[in-house]
Design an enzyme around this catalytic site. Sequence first.
Site, PDB file in Angstrom:
ATOM      1  N   HIS A  14       4.395  -4.609   8.940  1.00  0.00           N
ATOM      2  CA  HIS A  14       4.318  -4.419  10.389  1.00  0.00           C
ATOM      3  C   HIS A  14       3.000  -4.921  10.993  1.00  0.00           C
ATOM      4  CE1 HIS A  14       7.549  -1.915   9.042  1.00  0.00           C
ATOM      5  NE2 HIS A  14       6.719  -1.038   8.486  1.00  0.00           N
TER       6      HIS A  14
ATOM      7  N   ARG B 192      13.478   4.528  12.083  1.00  0.00           N
ATOM      8  CA  ARG B 192      12.204   5.273  12.082  1.00  0.00           C
ATOM      9  C   ARG B 192      11.387   4.941  13.344  1.00  0.00           C
ATOM     10  NH1 ARG B 192       9.430   4.726   6.479  1.00  0.00           N
ATOM     11  NH2 ARG B 192       8.273   6.480   7.372  1.00  0.00           N
TER      12      ARG B 192
ATOM     13  N   ALA C 238       3.337  -0.965   4.622  1.00  0.00           N
ATOM     14  CA  ALA C 238       2.798  -0.993   5.992  1.00  0.00           C
ATOM     15  C   ALA C 238       2.371  -2.392   6.433  1.00  0.00           C
ATOM     16  CB  ALA C 238       1.622  -0.032   6.089  1.00  0.00           C
TER      17      ALA C 238
ATOM     18  N   ARG D  15       5.258  11.090  -2.526  1.00  0.00           N
ATOM     19  CA  ARG D  15       4.995  10.736  -1.127  1.00  0.00           C
ATOM     20  C   ARG D  15       6.257  10.942  -0.281  1.00  0.00           C
ATOM     21  NH1 ARG D  15       4.735   4.565   1.123  1.00  0.00           N
ATOM     22  NH2 ARG D  15       4.102   5.075   3.238  1.00  0.00           N
TER      23      ARG D  15
ATOM     24  N   ASP E 156       1.751 -15.579   6.682  1.00  0.00           N
ATOM     25  CA  ASP E 156       1.291 -16.967   6.520  1.00  0.00           C
ATOM     26  C   ASP E 156       1.323 -17.403   5.058  1.00  0.00           C
ATOM     27  OD1 ASP E 156       0.882 -17.225   9.227  1.00  0.00           O
ATOM     28  OD2 ASP E 156      -1.312 -17.131   9.133  1.00  0.00           O
TER      29      ASP E 156
ATOM     30  N   PRO F 251       0.781  -1.230   0.000  1.00  0.00           N
ATOM     31  CA  PRO F 251       0.000   0.000   0.000  1.00  0.00           C
ATOM     32  C   PRO F 251       0.822   1.295   0.000  1.00  0.00           C
ATOM     33  CG  PRO F 251      -0.095  -1.068   2.142  1.00  0.00           C
ATOM     34  CD  PRO F 251       0.547  -2.045   1.199  1.00  0.00           C
ATOM     35  N   ASN F 252       0.311   2.239  -0.729  1.00  0.00           N
ATOM     36  CA  ASN F 252       0.847   3.611  -0.828  1.00  0.00           C
ATOM     37  C   ASN F 252       2.114   3.728  -1.671  1.00  0.00           C
ATOM     38  OD1 ASN F 252      -1.182   4.842   0.876  1.00  0.00           O
ATOM     39  ND2 ASN F 252      -0.231   3.716   2.544  1.00  0.00           N
TER      40      ASN F 252
ATOM     41  N   SER G 269      13.229   2.741   2.792  1.00  0.00           N
ATOM     42  CA  SER G 269      13.789   3.471   3.933  1.00  0.00           C
ATOM     43  C   SER G 269      14.411   2.483   4.924  1.00  0.00           C
ATOM     44  CB  SER G 269      12.684   4.274   4.628  1.00  0.00           C
ATOM     45  OG  SER G 269      11.694   3.400   5.160  1.00  0.00           O
TER      46      SER G 269
HETATM   47  C1  DHK Z   1       7.198   1.581   2.930  1.00  0.00           C
HETATM   48  C2  DHK Z   1       6.086   1.903   3.640  1.00  0.00           C
HETATM   49  O1  DHK Z   1       4.980   2.292   3.033  1.00  0.00           O
HETATM   50  C3  DHK Z   1       6.090   1.908   5.113  1.00  0.00           C
HETATM   51  O2  DHK Z   1       4.825   1.579   5.648  1.00  0.00           O
HETATM   52  C4  DHK Z   1       7.143   0.998   5.690  1.00  0.00           C
HETATM   53  C5  DHK Z   1       8.397   1.000   3.547  1.00  0.00           C
HETATM   54  C6  DHK Z   1       8.488   1.252   5.030  1.00  0.00           C
HETATM   55  C7  DHK Z   1       9.652   1.364   2.767  1.00  0.00           C
HETATM   56  O3  DHK Z   1      10.578   1.942   3.323  1.00  0.00           O
HETATM   57  O4  DHK Z   1       9.711   1.070   1.563  1.00  0.00           O
HETATM   58  O5  DHK Z   1       7.231   1.211   7.077  1.00  0.00           O
END
Ligand code: DHK
Length: 145
Positions: A81, A108, A78, A19, A88, A11-12, A103
């Site tokens: 975590h 963090r 995300a 971002r 699974d 996601p994201n 990252s």
């Molecule tokens: C990317 C995310 O979207 C975060 O939720 C993770 C990860 C770290 C990244 O560093 O690519 O915590």
Amino acid sequence: MAKRILVLNGPNLNLLGTREPGVYGVATLRDIEQSCKALAVELGLTLDFRQTNSEGELVTWIQDARLTSDAIVINPAAYSHTSVAVHDALKAIGLPVVEVHLSNIHQRESFRHHSYVSLVATGVICGLGPSGYTLALRALAEQLQ
Ligand code: DHK
């Protein structure tokens, strides 16, 4: 036969480029996909590169990989975590897995320090930006030889 690598993004990550560039850099997911595809040609790998914001879709793609792929590179974002389901699914299929984070999650917030995926990953790369993806491909190409 060419080894088949599935590269999964959570996601994201579709928002990369705009971002939090101070954390995630300025490369877009498309830029990362293009670097991976160029390297795959060089290494003789077949590459399938995908992104989803949905945990269920990610689990389905991981399950399907047991029939279609030889190894997985995954940035679960995300879900690293939070997701026992992704953990699974990866454990169930038993393919080599390299977990990538752009990252350095250990520098963090503390909630990012634990990853359910790391428990089932062959290797983990974090903090190296988009190079993490290409390093993961190189490592898998060597291991699958
Ligand atoms: C990317 C995310 O979207 C975060 O939720 C993770 C990860 C770290 C990244 O560093 O690519 O915590």
